[in-house]
Design an enzyme around this catalytic site. Structure first.
Site, PDB file in Angstrom:
ATOM      1  N   CYS A   2      28.562  38.063  33.335  1.00  0.00           N
ATOM      2  CA  CYS A   2      27.721  39.237  33.157  1.00  0.00           C
ATOM      3  C   CYS A   2      26.374  38.956  33.815  1.00  0.00           C
ATOM      4  CB  CYS A   2      27.504  39.510  31.674  1.00  0.00           C
ATOM      5  SG  CYS A   2      29.046  39.737  30.777  1.00  0.00           S
ATOM      6  N   ARG A  27      28.194  40.265  39.406  1.00  0.00           N
ATOM      7  CA  ARG A  27      28.568  39.372  38.305  1.00  0.00           C
ATOM      8  C   ARG A  27      29.498  40.033  37.290  1.00  0.00           C
ATOM      9  NH1 ARG A  27      25.066  34.967  38.130  1.00  0.00           N
ATOM     10  NH2 ARG A  27      25.735  34.527  36.034  1.00  0.00           N
ATOM     11  N   TRP A  75      31.029  42.122  32.333  1.00  0.00           N
ATOM     12  CA  TRP A  75      32.426  41.821  32.689  1.00  0.00           C
ATOM     13  C   TRP A  75      33.076  41.462  31.360  1.00  0.00           C
ATOM     14  CZ3 TRP A  75      36.050  37.895  32.466  1.00  0.00           C
ATOM     15  CH2 TRP A  75      37.122  37.994  33.345  1.00  0.00           C
ATOM     16  N   ASN A  99      25.141  36.767  28.103  1.00  0.00           N
ATOM     17  CA  ASN A  99      26.134  36.324  29.074  1.00  0.00           C
ATOM     18  C   ASN A  99      26.733  35.024  28.546  1.00  0.00           C
ATOM     19  OD1 ASN A  99      27.637  35.752  31.373  1.00  0.00           O
ATOM     20  ND2 ASN A  99      25.909  34.800  32.436  1.00  0.00           N
ATOM     21  N   GLY A 100      28.049  35.020  28.372  1.00  0.00           N
ATOM     22  CA  GLY A 100      28.696  33.811  27.857  1.00  0.00           C
ATOM     23  C   GLY A 100      29.725  34.190  26.813  1.00  0.00           C
ATOM     24  N   GLU A 464      44.571  30.187  51.049  1.00  0.00           N
ATOM     25  CA  GLU A 464      43.333  30.962  51.054  1.00  0.00           C
ATOM     26  C   GLU A 464      43.574  32.368  51.630  1.00  0.00           C
ATOM     27  OE1 GLU A 464      40.730  30.900  49.608  1.00  0.00           O
ATOM     28  OE2 GLU A 464      39.256  32.057  50.736  1.00  0.00           O
ATOM     29  N   LYS A 468      42.876  35.817  49.518  1.00  0.00           N
ATOM     30  CA  LYS A 468      41.958  36.851  49.993  1.00  0.00           C
ATOM     31  C   LYS A 468      42.623  38.223  49.962  1.00  0.00           C
ATOM     32  CE  LYS A 468      38.120  35.285  50.508  1.00  0.00           C
ATOM     33  NZ  LYS A 468      38.533  34.543  49.323  1.00  0.00           N
ATOM     34  N   GLU A 471      42.945  39.404  46.416  1.00  0.00           N
ATOM     35  CA  GLU A 471      41.651  39.739  45.815  1.00  0.00           C
ATOM     36  C   GLU A 471      41.138  41.094  46.283  1.00  0.00           C
ATOM     37  OE1 GLU A 471      38.679  36.055  45.109  1.00  0.00           O
ATOM     38  OE2 GLU A 471      39.458  36.138  47.127  1.00  0.00           O
ATOM     39  N   HIS A 487      64.506  27.424  49.378  1.00  0.00           N
ATOM     40  CA  HIS A 487      65.029  26.981  48.078  1.00  0.00           C
ATOM     41  C   HIS A 487      64.851  28.072  47.024  1.00  0.00           C
ATOM     42  CE1 HIS A 487      65.906  23.076  49.669  1.00  0.00           C
ATOM     43  NE2 HIS A 487      64.700  23.039  50.197  1.00  0.00           N
ATOM     44  N   LYS A 583      32.267  37.479  40.378  1.00  0.00           N
ATOM     45  CA  LYS A 583      31.987  36.395  41.314  1.00  0.00           C
ATOM     46  C   LYS A 583      31.767  35.067  40.611  1.00  0.00           C
ATOM     47  CE  LYS A 583      29.798  35.250  45.541  1.00  0.00           C
ATOM     48  NZ  LYS A 583      31.109  35.119  46.193  1.00  0.00           N
TER      49      LYS A 583
HETATM   50  C1  G6P Z   1      35.826  33.566  41.339  1.00  0.00           C
HETATM   51  C2  G6P Z   1      35.553  34.192  42.702  1.00  0.00           C
HETATM   52  C3  G6P Z   1      36.181  33.341  43.818  1.00  0.00           C
HETATM   53  C4  G6P Z   1      35.681  31.909  43.722  1.00  0.00           C
HETATM   54  C5  G6P Z   1      35.919  31.314  42.333  1.00  0.00           C
HETATM   55  C6  G6P Z   1      35.201  29.981  42.139  1.00  0.00           C
HETATM   56  O1  G6P Z   1      37.160  33.635  41.033  1.00  0.00           O
HETATM   57  O2  G6P Z   1      36.072  35.494  42.742  1.00  0.00           O
HETATM   58  O3  G6P Z   1      35.823  33.895  45.081  1.00  0.00           O
HETATM   59  O4  G6P Z   1      36.332  31.129  44.674  1.00  0.00           O
HETATM   60  O5  G6P Z   1      35.395  32.196  41.323  1.00  0.00           O
HETATM   61  O6  G6P Z   1      33.824  30.211  42.151  1.00  0.00           O
HETATM   62  P1  G6P Z   1      32.740  29.097  42.456  1.00  0.00           P
HETATM   63  O7  G6P Z   1      31.417  29.779  42.297  1.00  0.00           O
HETATM   64  O8  G6P Z   1      32.963  28.006  41.466  1.00  0.00           O
HETATM   65  O9  G6P Z   1      32.979  28.636  43.864  1.00  0.00           O
END
Ligand code: G6P
Length: 588
Positions: A2, A27, A75, A99-100, A464, A468, A471, A487, A583
């Site tokens: 948050c 956030r 969030w 937040n937490g 990756e 992406k 996401e 397999h 994020k």
């Molecule tokens: C979230 C984000 C990702 C990121 C991950 C780790 O899931 O959406 O894009 O890779 O957190 O975040 P950090 O800040 O630890 O790299």
């Protein structure tokens, strides 16, 4: 998770808080709220949905004239996305944003608040009710705060208004919160980007310190003792936090990759002493979440091959709870853009508790992970706003490449650094090919299932690329080791199903090419990403410049990022703030 902002001072807090919330929206963005306070009253306005919904509501309401306030973008963790569960939460004299996550709310309710009528399903309301109860009993806000904090288990960053005190309070534990120092005005914020328009001076709060902000000053204390805090200056500029001429932060941030690469490379290549020499470790654990973990997978490949060190990669949420076999020559590398990811912090604490050396690769210099790790290396990505990481991922890989080079050299192993400075030039070349990628995504944008295949380091890139696409474009996709597909999983390949194959590693190229033939003969449409101009044509070939294996992934992953971006555009997705994601994941 948050986002929090608070303000006290001579200006009208509403616009300051709203602007701050917009900067913090990455956030979390399922609901938002604001509380304004003057000498006589506290007014709370909340709404479900994005900050724009709150803004519209604020424009419609008659607002009190105020000189302080707190605001929050959520969030959801405890409780669904509803107006009642949005912050601020109010309990009689206390209004607060959080937040937490508080982990012992059940016990707190039973012990201290058995008859309290809760209006929300949040843990935050429990904090508010508890603080109000202790304030009622103690008649002293510091005593009440201390008593409250002593009873909370979990993580929190709190901005607090007390209806009969003309001050603002802030506390934190394992959750980010800074205090901004302006001219006769003060701020609290989850990060500096929220207040950079107003001040670049800030203080860091440590766990369990109580910060009291008044019109004239800020005072931080712990156990009743005033603490002399260092005032830091941020070099962030507001431009870094805006989209400029780009439609989305994600594209802006991909397009910045060449520059941030140069900046980070300059810093370390000219001063390799800044990097940690890994030669005295015989085993490395790379621990991270999401893309940062996948950057770690690239690092594993390179460190093992070129620096001859055994490396394991694990997601932090598993690592923190499992039995780990440390030796006195183990190094734990934590990778995190934000430096605030709760699971990664827990993994770091676990290694610290076992007295194992820890190295953090982080973007945010003031973050918890940067503060707790024994060694730290900073990438120079600047602010990354889009939820899906792009430029920070690339620089995490770069740092792992640099560590590989440093260690290989120190061990007297062969390593070719000649091409590293050329990477930004190649990136710029790739960025001129946007139309090509835009054309290609037509082939995948209408699919609901996609496979990525590759072997070894090409598999790490596939992970990756697949993440992406999930996401930002909401396409179900799976990354598979090319040789493993047969397999079982190959039964899912159907006529015209896109398979994105990555083939850059000369050592195992032929093997992956055989796997491509296997899926093609079952009807798959193969998009081949390769560094080899002479490979037989697949349905679609994307050829990236061929460089040393050490650097190759940094020319492939930007292509995967652009494919995900344009696919999401074509599908009309909310690119910078994908649904359900945040994020900075500051909860478990
Ligand atoms: C979230 C984000 C990702 C990121 C991950 C780790 O899931 O959406 O894009 O890779 O957190 O975040 P950090 O800040 O630890 O790299």
């Amino acid at each position: 998770m948050c986002g929090i902002i608070g303000y006290i001072g001579k200006n009208n807090p509403k616009d300051i808080l709203l602007n701050g919330l917009k900067k913090l929206e990455y956030r979390g963005y399922d609901s938002a709220g604001i509380a304004l306070k003057n000498d006589n009253s506290v007014q709370v306005i909340k709404s479900v949905g994005k900050i724009s919904a709150l803004e519209e509501k604020l424009n419609r309401e008659e607002l009190i004239s105020a000189n302080m306030g707190i605001a929050h973008t959520r969030w959801a963790t405890h409780g669904n996305v509803t107006l009642e569960n949005a912050h601020p939460q109010v309990a009689n004299k206390i209004t607060l944003v959080h937040n937490g996550i508080i982990e012992n709310t059940k016990e707190l309710k039973e012990k201290f608040l058995p008859t309290y009528q809760f209006k929300s399903a949040t843990d935050t309301e429990v904090i508010a009710a508890l603080l109000d109860k202790f304030y009622e009993e103690e008649k002293d806000i510091f005593m009440a705060l201390s008593k409250t904090l002593n009873n909370l288990k979990g993580s929190y960053a709190l901005g607090i208004l007390v209806s009969d005190i003309n001050k603002l309070y802030a506390v934190r534990k394992n959750s980010p919160l800074i205090v901004g120092i302006g001219k006769n005005e003060y701020f609290i914020a989850s990060d500096i980007s929220a207040i950079i328009n107003y001040t670049n001076k800030y203080m860091l709060l440590n766990d369990d310190e109580i910060c009291e902000l008044s019109y004239e000053s800020v005072e931080v204390s712990k156990d009743g003792v005033i603490i002399d805090k260092e005032v830091k200056t941020s070099d962030l500029i507001d431009e870094d936090t805006t989209k400029g001429s780009y439609e989305h932060f994600m594209l802006k941030e991909i397009m910045e990759e060449d520059k941030v690469f140069e900046k980070t490379l300059d810093k370390y290549l000219n001063n390799m002493d800044l990097l940690l020499d890994l030669k005295n470790y015989n085993e490395i654990h790379i621990v991270a979440c999401g893309s940062a973990m996948y950057a770690g997978m690239i690092g594993k490949s390179l460190l093992e091959e070129y620096a001859d060190i055994k490396v394991s990669v694990e997601c932090a949420s598993e690592y923190r709870y499992k039995k780990i076999f440390y030796t006195d020559k183990t190094l734990v590398i934590l990778i995190s853009q934000s430096g605030e990811t709760a699971d990664t912090i827990a993994a770091l604490r676990k290694a610290n508790d076992a007295s194992i050396d820890t190295l953090a690769i982080v973007n945010v210099k003031t973050s918890t992970i940067a503060r707790l790790a024994k060694y730290k290396l900073f990438i120079e990505a600047g602010v990354e706003v889009a939820v899906a990481t792009t430029k920070a991922y690339l620089l995490q890989v770069l740092l792992l490449v640099l560590l590989t080079i440093k260690t290989a050299k120190s061990k007297g192993l062969a390593v070719d650094v000649s091409e590293i400075k050329e990477i930004p030039k190649y990136l710029r070349e790739i960025f001129t090919r946007k139309d090509e990628f835009r054309g290609i995504v037509k082939e995948i944008a209408h699919s609901e299932d996609i496979f990525f295949i590759g072997r070894q380091i090409d598999y790490a890139m596939s992970l990756e690329g697949s993440l992406k696409l999930k996401e930002v474009a909401y396409i179900h996709s799976e990354a598979y080791q090319a040789g493993e597909l047969k397999h079982g999983t190959i039964s899912l390949i159907e006529e015209n199903m896109p398979v994105i194959a990555i083939v850059t590693d000369d050592d195992i190229k032929d093997k992956t090419l055989s796997n491509i033939i296997e899926v093609k003969s079952r009807g798959a449409k193969v998009i081949l990403i390769t560094n080899d101009n002479f490979l037989e044509k697949s349905d679609i070939n994307i050829v990236v410049p061929k460089v040393n294996k050490l650097y190759q992934s940094m020319l492939v992953v930007p292509v995967l990022q652009l494919i995900a971006y344009y696919t999401a555009m074509m599908r009309g997705c909310e690119i910078d703030k994908p649904k359900n994601l945040a994020k900075s994941v500051t909860v478990e």
